[in-house]
Design a protein around this motif. Sequence first.
Motif, short mmCIF file in Angstrom:
data_model
loop_
_atom_site.label_atom_id
_atom_site.label_comp_id
_atom_site.label_asym_id
_atom_site.label_seq_id
_atom_site.Cartn_x
_atom_site.Cartn_y
_atom_site.Cartn_z
N MET A 118 39.00 44.06 49.73
CA MET A 118 38.58 43.31 48.56
C MET A 118 37.14 43.72 48.22
O MET A 118 36.28 43.76 49.09
CB MET A 118 38.66 41.80 48.84
CG MET A 118 38.16 40.94 47.72
SD MET A 118 38.16 39.16 48.01
CE MET A 118 39.86 38.83 48.41
N SER A 119 36.91 43.99 46.95
CA SER A 119 35.56 44.37 46.53
C SER A 119 34.65 43.14 46.51
O SER A 119 35.12 42.00 46.49
CB SER A 119 35.59 45.02 45.16
OG SER A 119 35.80 44.03 44.15
N ARG A 120 33.36 43.41 46.48
CA ARG A 120 32.38 42.33 46.41
C ARG A 120 32.59 41.50 45.13
O ARG A 120 32.50 40.28 45.15
CB ARG A 120 30.99 42.92 46.46
CG ARG A 120 29.90 41.91 46.49
CD ARG A 120 28.55 42.55 46.63
NE ARG A 120 27.54 41.54 46.69
CZ ARG A 120 26.27 41.78 46.79
NH1 ARG A 120 25.84 43.01 46.88
NH2 ARG A 120 25.40 40.80 46.83
N PHE A 121 32.85 42.20 44.04
CA PHE A 121 33.09 41.52 42.76
C PHE A 121 34.31 40.61 42.86
O PHE A 121 34.27 39.46 42.42
CB PHE A 121 33.28 42.56 41.65
CG PHE A 121 33.61 41.94 40.33
CD1 PHE A 121 32.61 41.38 39.54
CD2 PHE A 121 34.91 41.89 39.87
CE1 PHE A 121 32.91 40.80 38.32
CE2 PHE A 121 35.22 41.30 38.65
CZ PHE A 121 34.21 40.75 37.88
N ASP A 122 35.39 41.14 43.43
CA ASP A 122 36.61 40.34 43.59
C ASP A 122 36.37 39.12 44.46
O ASP A 122 36.84 38.02 44.16
CB ASP A 122 37.75 41.18 44.17
CG ASP A 122 38.25 42.24 43.22
OD1 ASP A 122 38.07 42.09 41.99
OD2 ASP A 122 38.82 43.23 43.71
N PHE A 123 35.63 39.31 45.55
CA PHE A 123 35.31 38.20 46.45
C PHE A 123 34.54 37.13 45.68
O PHE A 123 34.84 35.94 45.77
CB PHE A 123 34.51 38.69 47.66
CG PHE A 123 34.19 37.59 48.63
CD1 PHE A 123 35.09 37.27 49.64
CD2 PHE A 123 33.02 36.87 48.53
CE1 PHE A 123 34.82 36.24 50.54
CE2 PHE A 123 32.74 35.84 49.42
CZ PHE A 123 33.64 35.53 50.42
N HIS A 124 33.54 37.57 44.93
CA HIS A 124 32.73 36.62 44.17
C HIS A 124 33.57 35.87 43.15
O HIS A 124 33.47 34.65 43.03
CB HIS A 124 31.58 37.34 43.47
CG HIS A 124 30.65 36.41 42.78
ND1 HIS A 124 30.83 36.00 41.48
CD2 HIS A 124 29.53 35.78 43.23
CE1 HIS A 124 29.87 35.16 41.16
NE2 HIS A 124 29.07 35.01 42.18
N GLN A 125 34.40 36.58 42.43
CA GLN A 125 35.26 35.95 41.43
C GLN A 125 36.20 34.92 42.07
O GLN A 125 36.40 33.85 41.54
CB GLN A 125 36.10 37.01 40.71
CG GLN A 125 35.30 37.88 39.78
CD GLN A 125 34.76 37.11 38.60
OE1 GLN A 125 33.65 36.61 38.63
NE2 GLN A 125 35.55 37.00 37.57
N GLN A 126 36.73 35.27 43.22
CA GLN A 126 37.69 34.40 43.89
C GLN A 126 37.03 33.13 44.43
O GLN A 126 37.66 32.07 44.48
CB GLN A 126 38.36 35.17 45.03
CG GLN A 126 39.44 34.39 45.73
CD GLN A 126 40.14 35.21 46.80
OE1 GLN A 126 39.90 36.40 46.96
NE2 GLN A 126 41.00 34.57 47.56
#
Length: 63
Positions: free
Chosen positions: A1-9
């Motif tokens: 999981m990318s950092r962006f995806d983690f943040h969004q989630q």
Amino acid sequence: MSRFDFHQQHAERARSEAQRLFDQREVLGSRWLTWVAAELYQLSPPEYAAMVRRELQRLNAGD
């Protein structure tokens, strides 16, 4: 999981957790800083704890 995806989630949950912690500031008074540090220490993973910490800083700056 990318950092962006983690943040969004996890962004909404981090904001909610930060608000919960921030709301205890008036209740705990001078003990709040120690208490909130202990609460942050228990959060996992560290990336999530950092998100909550940033949200707390944002809330505190709004004072």
